[in-house]
Motif scaffolding. Structure first.
Motif, PDB file in Angstrom:
ATOM      1  N   THR A  66       0.071  11.862   1.810  1.00 33.12           N
ATOM      2  CA  THR A  66      -1.288  11.935   1.281  1.00 33.12           C
ATOM      3  C   THR A  66      -1.402  11.373  -0.129  1.00 33.12           C
ATOM      4  OG1 THR A  66      -0.863  14.212   0.601  1.00 33.12           O
ATOM      5  CG2 THR A  66      -2.020  13.886   2.685  1.00 33.12           C
ATOM      6  N   GLN A  67      -0.401  11.559  -0.962  1.00 33.69           N
ATOM      7  CA  GLN A  67      -0.530  11.155  -2.359  1.00 33.69           C
ATOM      8  C   GLN A  67       0.211   9.875  -2.708  1.00 33.69           C
ATOM      9  OE1 GLN A  67       0.610  14.883  -4.271  1.00 33.69           O
ATOM     10  NE2 GLN A  67      -1.537  15.222  -4.746  1.00 33.69           N
ATOM     11  N   GLU A  68       1.042   9.393  -1.833  1.00 34.86           N
ATOM     12  CA  GLU A  68       1.775   8.168  -2.145  1.00 34.86           C
ATOM     13  C   GLU A  68       1.496   7.041  -1.153  1.00 34.86           C
ATOM     14  OE1 GLU A  68       5.893   8.711  -3.046  1.00 34.86           O
ATOM     15  OE2 GLU A  68       5.493  10.503  -4.238  1.00 34.86           O
ATOM     16  N   ALA A  69       0.514   7.241  -0.319  1.00 33.76           N
ATOM     17  CA  ALA A  69       0.159   6.214   0.655  1.00 33.76           C
ATOM     18  C   ALA A  69      -0.878   5.284   0.034  1.00 33.76           C
ATOM     19  CB  ALA A  69      -0.383   6.859   1.925  1.00 33.76           C
ATOM     20  N   ALA A  70      -0.508   4.063  -0.187  1.00 30.84           N
ATOM     21  CA  ALA A  70      -1.427   3.082  -0.766  1.00 30.84           C
ATOM     22  C   ALA A  70      -2.390   2.581   0.305  1.00 30.84           C
ATOM     23  CB  ALA A  70      -0.627   1.918  -1.339  1.00 30.84           C
ATOM     24  N   PHE A  71      -3.562   2.155  -0.126  1.00 31.29           N
ATOM     25  CA  PHE A  71      -4.517   1.553   0.800  1.00 31.29           C
ATOM     26  C   PHE A  71      -5.164   0.355   0.134  1.00 31.29           C
ATOM     27  CE2 PHE A  71      -6.716   4.856  -1.513  1.00 31.29           C
ATOM     28  CZ  PHE A  71      -7.940   4.290  -1.851  1.00 31.29           C
ATOM     29  N   ARG A  72      -5.606  -0.573   0.969  1.00 32.86           N
ATOM     30  CA  ARG A  72      -6.174  -1.825   0.472  1.00 32.86           C
ATOM     31  C   ARG A  72      -7.689  -1.789   0.668  1.00 32.86           C
ATOM     32  NH1 ARG A  72      -3.403  -6.154  -0.705  1.00 32.86           N
ATOM     33  NH2 ARG A  72      -1.612  -5.517   0.526  1.00 32.86           N
ATOM     34  N   CYS A  73      -8.404  -2.116  -0.406  1.00 28.44           N
ATOM     35  CA  CYS A  73      -9.868  -2.184  -0.349  1.00 28.44           C
ATOM     36  C   CYS A  73     -10.286  -3.530   0.246  1.00 28.44           C
ATOM     37  CB  CYS A  73     -10.452  -2.001  -1.735  1.00 28.44           C
ATOM     38  SG  CYS A  73     -10.479  -0.282  -2.227  1.00 28.44           S
ATOM     39  N   PRO A  74     -11.560  -3.645   0.642  1.00 27.61           N
ATOM     40  CA  PRO A  74     -12.016  -4.903   1.249  1.00 27.61           C
ATOM     41  C   PRO A  74     -11.745  -6.150   0.408  1.00 27.61           C
ATOM     42  CG  PRO A  74     -13.657  -3.195   1.551  1.00 27.61           C
ATOM     43  CD  PRO A  74     -12.592  -2.616   0.659  1.00 27.61           C
ATOM     44  N   ARG A  75     -11.726  -6.032  -0.903  1.00 27.45           N
ATOM     45  CA  ARG A  75     -11.466  -7.202  -1.747  1.00 27.45           C
ATOM     46  C   ARG A  75      -9.974  -7.485  -1.907  1.00 27.45           C
ATOM     47  NH1 ARG A  75     -16.090  -6.409  -6.360  1.00 27.45           N
ATOM     48  NH2 ARG A  75     -17.809  -6.932  -4.973  1.00 27.45           N
ATOM     49  N   LYS A  77      -7.512  -5.491  -3.168  1.00 26.40           N
ATOM     50  CA  LYS A  77      -6.784  -4.770  -4.204  1.00 26.40           C
ATOM     51  C   LYS A  77      -6.168  -3.494  -3.628  1.00 26.40           C
ATOM     52  CE  LYS A  77      -7.230  -3.713  -9.064  1.00 26.40           C
ATOM     53  NZ  LYS A  77      -8.080  -3.659 -10.229  1.00 26.40           N
ATOM     54  N   LEU A  78      -4.923  -3.190  -4.031  1.00 29.51           N
ATOM     55  CA  LEU A  78      -4.233  -1.983  -3.577  1.00 29.51           C
ATOM     56  C   LEU A  78      -4.552  -0.802  -4.484  1.00 29.51           C
ATOM     57  CD1 LEU A  78      -0.621  -3.035  -2.537  1.00 29.51           C
ATOM     58  CD2 LEU A  78      -2.310  -1.885  -1.127  1.00 29.51           C
TER      59      LEU A  78
END
Length: 164
Positions: A66-75, A77-78
């Motif tokens: 939950t706290q170390e899982a990165a996600f990528r936004c539509p533009r 950026k991580l």
């Protein structure tokens, strides 16, 4: 559950109905508090057999997921979610249901259950004996976790064709 809930809604009108919504539930779940709830349930208050995984390891796995899982936004950026659970996270619904269940348990221990209470993730339908009880329940839920009254109940349900 569906038939039972449907029959309860269509039962002779008594009390006051309301629809409540938890604002931004996923992104506002206090992760550490929720991990405590989950571990308490799994290791101390569940009738199911104990996991063969030590509690300290389950805590760490839940924290990492939950706290170390990165996600990528539509533009492109991580980002890293520091608290709360990212929308679409594999653990999102589990965390939301556990958290809301713990909130409900605390609220119902304080005040008892209303005539009818149903929840789907962050949307709550409730029928109370009167508007005073409805407001008391809303205030308790708000105190334990942020809630806003979504609509005046009768108008909403008549518009949706749920009240004869």
């Amino acid at each position: 559950m569906r038939v039972y809930f449907s029959n309860k809604i269509n039962a002779p009108a008594e009390g006051v109905m309301a629809s409540l919504d938890v604002e931004s539930l996923f992104t506002n779940i206090p992760v550490q508090r929720n991990i405590d709830y989950i571990c308490d349930h799994v290791y101390r208050s569940s009738p199911v057999p104990l996991l063969k995984l030590e509690e300290i390891h389950l805590r760490e796995l839940l924290r990492i997921c939950t706290q170390e899982a990165a996600f990528r936004c539509p533009r492109g950026k991580l980002y890293q979610q520091i608290d709360g659970v990212a929308m679409g996270s594999p653990l999102g619904v589990l965390f939301a249901n556990f958290f809301m269940g713990s909130v409900e348990k605390e609220v119902f221990n304080r005040s008892g259950r209303p005539l009818l209470y149903g929840r789907y993730v962050d949307d709550i339908f409730v029928r109370t004996t009167d508007s005073e009880e409805r407001e008391h329940l809303r205030c308790l839920l708000q105190e334990v976790y942020k809630l806003r009254r979504e609509r005046d109940s009768l108008q909403y349900f008549v518009l949706c064709g749920m009240v004869p």
